[in-house]
Design an enzyme around this catalytic site. Structure first.
Site, PDB file in Angstrom:
ATOM      1  N   GLN A 219      10.825   2.807   0.433  1.00  0.00           N
ATOM      2  CA  GLN A 219      10.566   1.504   1.040  1.00  0.00           C
ATOM      3  C   GLN A 219      11.534   0.424   0.540  1.00  0.00           C
ATOM      4  O   GLN A 219      11.404  -0.738   0.925  1.00  0.00           O
ATOM      5  CB  GLN A 219       9.128   1.046   0.731  1.00  0.00           C
ATOM      6  CG  GLN A 219       8.062   2.042   1.136  1.00  0.00           C
ATOM      7  CD  GLN A 219       7.835   2.092   2.631  1.00  0.00           C
ATOM      8  OE1 GLN A 219       8.763   2.025   3.422  1.00  0.00           O
ATOM      9  NE2 GLN A 219       6.587   2.211   3.032  1.00  0.00           N
TER      10      GLN A 219
ATOM     11  N   LEU B 132       0.817  -1.209   0.000  1.00  0.00           N
ATOM     12  CA  LEU B 132       0.000   0.000   0.000  1.00  0.00           C
ATOM     13  C   LEU B 132       0.853   1.261   0.000  1.00  0.00           C
ATOM     14  O   LEU B 132       0.415   2.306  -0.481  1.00  0.00           O
ATOM     15  CB  LEU B 132      -0.932  -0.009   1.215  1.00  0.00           C
ATOM     16  CG  LEU B 132      -1.929  -1.188   1.263  1.00  0.00           C
ATOM     17  CD1 LEU B 132      -2.736  -1.142   2.550  1.00  0.00           C
ATOM     18  CD2 LEU B 132      -2.835  -1.163   0.047  1.00  0.00           C
ATOM     19  N   ASP B 133       2.062   1.176   0.528  1.00  0.00           N
ATOM     20  CA  ASP B 133       2.980   2.321   0.523  1.00  0.00           C
ATOM     21  C   ASP B 133       4.159   1.987  -0.397  1.00  0.00           C
ATOM     22  O   ASP B 133       5.280   1.803   0.048  1.00  0.00           O
ATOM     23  CB  ASP B 133       3.452   2.633   1.936  1.00  0.00           C
ATOM     24  CG  ASP B 133       4.187   3.969   2.012  1.00  0.00           C
ATOM     25  OD1 ASP B 133       4.114   4.742   1.036  1.00  0.00           O
ATOM     26  OD2 ASP B 133       4.844   4.233   3.035  1.00  0.00           O
ATOM     27  N   PHE B 134       3.874   1.938  -1.681  1.00  0.00           N
ATOM     28  CA  PHE B 134       4.853   1.510  -2.691  1.00  0.00           C
ATOM     29  C   PHE B 134       5.597   2.744  -3.196  1.00  0.00           C
ATOM     30  O   PHE B 134       5.206   3.386  -4.168  1.00  0.00           O
ATOM     31  CB  PHE B 134       4.119   0.828  -3.846  1.00  0.00           C
ATOM     32  CG  PHE B 134       4.997  -0.003  -4.749  1.00  0.00           C
ATOM     33  CD1 PHE B 134       4.812  -1.366  -4.850  1.00  0.00           C
ATOM     34  CD2 PHE B 134       5.992   0.593  -5.519  1.00  0.00           C
ATOM     35  CE1 PHE B 134       5.599  -2.135  -5.695  1.00  0.00           C
ATOM     36  CE2 PHE B 134       6.783  -0.150  -6.361  1.00  0.00           C
ATOM     37  CZ  PHE B 134       6.590  -1.519  -6.448  1.00  0.00           C
ATOM     38  N   ARG B 135       6.679   3.072  -2.506  1.00  0.00           N
ATOM     39  CA  ARG B 135       7.479   4.233  -2.893  1.00  0.00           C
ATOM     40  C   ARG B 135       8.955   3.892  -2.764  1.00  0.00           C
ATOM     41  O   ARG B 135       9.328   2.969  -2.035  1.00  0.00           O
ATOM     42  CB  ARG B 135       7.121   5.445  -2.026  1.00  0.00           C
ATOM     43  CG  ARG B 135       5.795   6.083  -2.395  1.00  0.00           C
ATOM     44  CD  ARG B 135       5.515   7.302  -1.577  1.00  0.00           C
ATOM     45  NE  ARG B 135       5.094   6.970  -0.221  1.00  0.00           N
ATOM     46  CZ  ARG B 135       4.715   7.865   0.680  1.00  0.00           C
ATOM     47  NH1 ARG B 135       4.721   9.151   0.361  1.00  0.00           N
ATOM     48  NH2 ARG B 135       4.340   7.496   1.882  1.00  0.00           N
TER      49      ARG B 135
END
Length: 290
Positions: A75, A69-72
């Site tokens: 990460q 969900l926090d694909f940046r």
């Protein structure tokens, strides 16, 4: 292969910090996109290839399809040239429920998509599609096309467009394996098409000087494996000739016995050939002038 390697962990319970978990993991380098854009295309392709493996694993994990969900970029880290994810706190295996296609709406800053609702009442491949589009907008669109080999650009355009459009080739990371993985392979049996693309009739002739090297006479080019000279990777002599012909200052090039991780040969490009010295591990090609 895709996630941070965990070497060990321990629980510590004290009056000051109760229920503390300490983990020991492998060491990785923070992902800096500006620095990545200054590296060679092959190194950037390797990072994208490791991301492809991660996408494939997440889509077929033992827990089911997993989405980040926090694909940046923050990460991820780089470990020995490979991209690995470090933070799984925001991972989810829940596929969105639906009663119609309108419930399967994915919204991104630049584009929106509507996926089909399955007969089981789940949005089809939403987790996989979300990961794929995030990989496109944060990684593929920057790292793959920039300064790529000219013979591979048509394939790269198809792959990048497929990942960004979610068209019938939406699983374009499989194409990345099939096409680019084979194209970059040094094996002639799987690279005949690439070989044909690279073989061109050069207008300029070159004289072959075996077991010879040109010390000095360097000029800078970008991207280069050597910060003080022009050291690039090539598939064969024909590609080296094509590159040398494209630089006005290039008057010769030297084939080394070193290769990149894909098996492509490293070549020094030189601005003159006035001083040639013996070297049993290298072959020099000198541009013939009228």
């Amino acid at each position: 292969l895709c996630c941070f390697q965990l070497y060990g962990y321990c629980y510590q319970d004290s009056n000051d910090i109760p229920d503390t978990l300490t983990t020991i993991t492998e060491l990785g380098s923070p992902l800096e996109m500006i620095q990545l854009l200054q590296t060679s295309w092959e190194d950037r392709f390797r990072i994208c290839l490791s991301l492809v493996r991660l996408l494939h694993y997440l889509a077929h994990s033992p827990l089911g399809s997993v989405t980040l969900l926090d694909f940046r970029p923050r990460q991820f880290v780089i470990v020995d040239g490979e991209l690995k994810v470090t933070d799984l706190d925001d991972a989810s295996v829940e596929e969105s429920s639906c009663t119609s296609n309108s419930d399967c709406f994915m919204e991104f800053p630049a584009r929106n998509f509507t996926l089909p609702c399955s007969v089981e009442g789940r949005c089809q491949s939403m987790n996989e599609k979300r990961n794929l589009y995030n990989a496109y907008r944060f990684f593929f669109t920057y790292l793959l096309p920039h300064s790529a080999p000219s013979s591979l650009r048509p394939l790269l355009d198809k792959i990048v467009n497929a990942t960004g459009n979610h068209n019938k080739h939406g699983n374009a990371y499989y194409l990345l394996f099939l096409y680019l993985g084979l194209e970059l392979s040094p094996s002639p049996s799987v690279s005949s098409e690439f070989t044909q693309k690279c073989v061109k009739s050069a207008n300029t002739q070159y004289r072959r000087v075996p077991e010879a090297f040109i010390p000095g006479e360097n000029y800078r080019c970008w991207p280069s494996y050597h910060h003080k000279g022009c050291l690039l990777s090539v598939f064969d002599v024909n590609e080296a000739i094509e590159i040398c012909d494209s630089y006005s200052q290039c008057k010769a090039f030297v084939l080394t016995n070193q290769t990149t991780w894909t098996g492509r040969q490293l070549v020094f490009f030189k601005m003159a050939s006035n001083h040639i010295v013996p070297d049993p591990d290298k072959i020099t090609y000198v541009k013939v002038t009228d």
